[in-house]
Design a protein around this motif. Structure first.
Motif, mmCIF file in Angstrom:
data_model
loop_
_atom_site.group_PDB
_atom_site.id
_atom_site.type_symbol
_atom_site.label_atom_id
_atom_site.label_comp_id
_atom_site.label_asym_id
_atom_site.label_seq_id
_atom_site.Cartn_x
_atom_site.Cartn_y
_atom_site.Cartn_z
ATOM 1 N N UNK A 1 -8.404 -74.800 -96.438
ATOM 2 C CA UNK A 1 -7.079 -75.369 -96.372
ATOM 3 C C UNK A 1 -6.284 -74.755 -95.213
ATOM 4 N N UNK A 2 -6.378 -73.449 -95.015
ATOM 5 C CA UNK A 2 -5.645 -72.797 -93.928
ATOM 6 C C UNK A 2 -6.130 -73.297 -92.570
ATOM 7 N N UNK A 3 -7.418 -73.588 -92.458
ATOM 8 C CA UNK A 3 -7.963 -74.047 -91.175
ATOM 9 C C UNK A 3 -7.267 -75.317 -90.701
ATOM 10 N N UNK A 4 -6.896 -76.187 -91.616
ATOM 11 C CA UNK A 4 -6.188 -77.405 -91.228
ATOM 12 C C UNK A 4 -4.835 -77.098 -90.606
ATOM 13 N N UNK A 5 -4.224 -75.992 -90.981
ATOM 14 C CA UNK A 5 -2.928 -75.612 -90.424
ATOM 15 C C UNK A 5 -3.049 -74.990 -89.044
ATOM 16 N N UNK A 6 -4.110 -74.216 -88.797
ATOM 17 C CA UNK A 6 -4.164 -73.487 -87.526
ATOM 18 C C UNK A 6 -5.157 -74.038 -86.509
ATOM 19 N N UNK A 7 -6.086 -74.881 -86.884
ATOM 20 C CA UNK A 7 -7.195 -75.213 -85.984
ATOM 21 C C UNK A 7 -6.768 -75.823 -84.649
ATOM 22 N N UNK A 8 -5.642 -76.502 -84.591
ATOM 23 C CA UNK A 8 -5.201 -77.079 -83.326
ATOM 24 C C UNK A 8 -4.212 -76.192 -82.582
ATOM 25 N N UNK A 9 -3.593 -75.226 -83.271
ATOM 26 C CA UNK A 9 -2.575 -74.405 -82.620
ATOM 27 C C UNK A 9 -3.045 -73.009 -82.258
ATOM 28 N N UNK A 10 -4.149 -72.547 -82.852
ATOM 29 C CA UNK A 10 -4.558 -71.166 -82.597
ATOM 30 C C UNK A 10 -6.046 -70.965 -82.793
ATOM 31 N N UNK A 11 -6.565 -70.008 -82.042
ATOM 32 C CA UNK A 11 -7.905 -69.516 -82.332
ATOM 33 C C UNK A 11 -7.751 -68.410 -83.373
ATOM 34 N N UNK A 12 -8.747 -68.255 -84.198
ATOM 35 C CA UNK A 12 -8.734 -67.229 -85.243
ATOM 36 C C UNK A 12 -9.683 -66.115 -84.814
ATOM 37 N N UNK A 13 -9.141 -64.916 -84.710
ATOM 38 C CA UNK A 13 -9.929 -63.743 -84.359
ATOM 39 C C UNK A 13 -9.978 -62.827 -85.574
ATOM 40 N N UNK A 14 -11.166 -62.345 -85.912
ATOM 41 C CA UNK A 14 -11.290 -61.474 -87.079
ATOM 42 C C UNK A 14 -12.007 -60.183 -86.703
ATOM 43 N N UNK A 15 -11.601 -59.132 -87.366
ATOM 44 C CA UNK A 15 -12.239 -57.828 -87.224
ATOM 45 C C UNK A 15 -12.251 -57.216 -88.626
ATOM 46 N N UNK A 16 -13.296 -57.534 -89.375
ATOM 47 C CA UNK A 16 -13.388 -57.100 -90.763
ATOM 48 C C UNK A 16 -14.172 -55.799 -90.838
ATOM 49 N N UNK A 17 -13.457 -54.720 -91.167
ATOM 50 C CA UNK A 17 -14.101 -53.428 -91.332
ATOM 51 C C UNK A 17 -14.855 -53.351 -92.642
ATOM 52 N N UNK A 18 -15.659 -52.335 -92.768
ATOM 53 C CA UNK A 18 -16.434 -52.088 -93.994
ATOM 54 C C UNK A 18 -15.465 -51.678 -95.096
ATOM 55 N N UNK A 19 -15.466 -52.435 -96.192
ATOM 56 C CA UNK A 19 -14.534 -52.173 -97.288
ATOM 57 C C UNK A 19 -15.269 -52.021 -98.612
ATOM 58 N N UNK A 20 -14.723 -51.191 -99.492
ATOM 59 C CA UNK A 20 -15.257 -51.144 -100.851
ATOM 60 C C UNK A 20 -14.711 -52.348 -101.632
ATOM 61 N N UNK A 21 -15.240 -52.564 -102.812
ATOM 62 C CA UNK A 21 -14.651 -53.578 -103.675
ATOM 63 C C UNK A 21 -13.271 -53.099 -104.101
ATOM 64 N N UNK A 22 -12.340 -54.037 -104.183
ATOM 65 C CA UNK A 22 -10.959 -53.728 -104.525
ATOM 66 C C UNK A 22 -10.624 -54.412 -105.843
#
Length: 153
Positions: A1-22
């Motif tokens: 759903x979020x992709x429909x909001x941003x796909x034409x206005x922005x590129x999505x950059x991610x940097x997901x670090x190693x995380x434990x379960x929360x």
């Protein structure tokens, strides 16, 4: 759903670090992420940028001590300093009628701080963009906070 909001206005950059379960309510946190991404996309759109001309949203995660930090950054229009203390107020919005209800950030704050015993910080500069940083305890709310939330001891 979020992709429909941003796909034409922005590129999505991610940097997901190693995380434990929360320990968290993932459905509620998904609402938080949706609210932040939609707001970022709207802020970028308001600058006239788009995905082809440099609109960008970045999401990163990191483990900091006993907390997980999630950062959502955009290069949109930014938030005027005089509005920063009002952004979590229910029904406060700077968007035109029909585009926003003023509920997204109020709900986001409630979910992060009240339901997950976390913290939310914002930094913003007009014309440069905004960064929201969420800090969530890995172990979730303390036992005492959980007991108080449901009325049991």
């Amino acid at each position: 759903m979020a992709a429909n909001e941003y796909k034409y206005v922005a590129t999505m950059n991610t940097d997901f670090g190693e995380l434990p379960q929360v320990m968290c309510n993932i459905g509620e946190l998904n609402q938080v992420f949706l609210n932040l991404i939609v707001n970022a996309a709207h802020a970028i759109h308001d600058t006239g940028k788009n995905a082809a001309t440099g609109g960008a949203i970045s999401i990163s995660t990191a483990l900091v001590g006993e907390k997980v930090e999630i950062t959502v950054t955009d290069n949109g229009c930014g938030i005027p300093q005089e509005n920063l203390d009002k952004i979590y107020d229910p029904f406060f919005t700077t968007k035109e009628v029909g585009r926003g209800t003023g509920q997204g950030l109020a709900i986001t704050r409630s979910i992060v701080m009240e339901k997950h015993s976390g913290d939310i910080r914002v930094t913003s500069a007009l014309g440069s963009g905004t960064q929201f940083t969420l800090c969530l305890p890995v172990d979730g709310p303390s036992k005492a906070e959980r007991a108080g939330a449901d009325g049991s001891n």
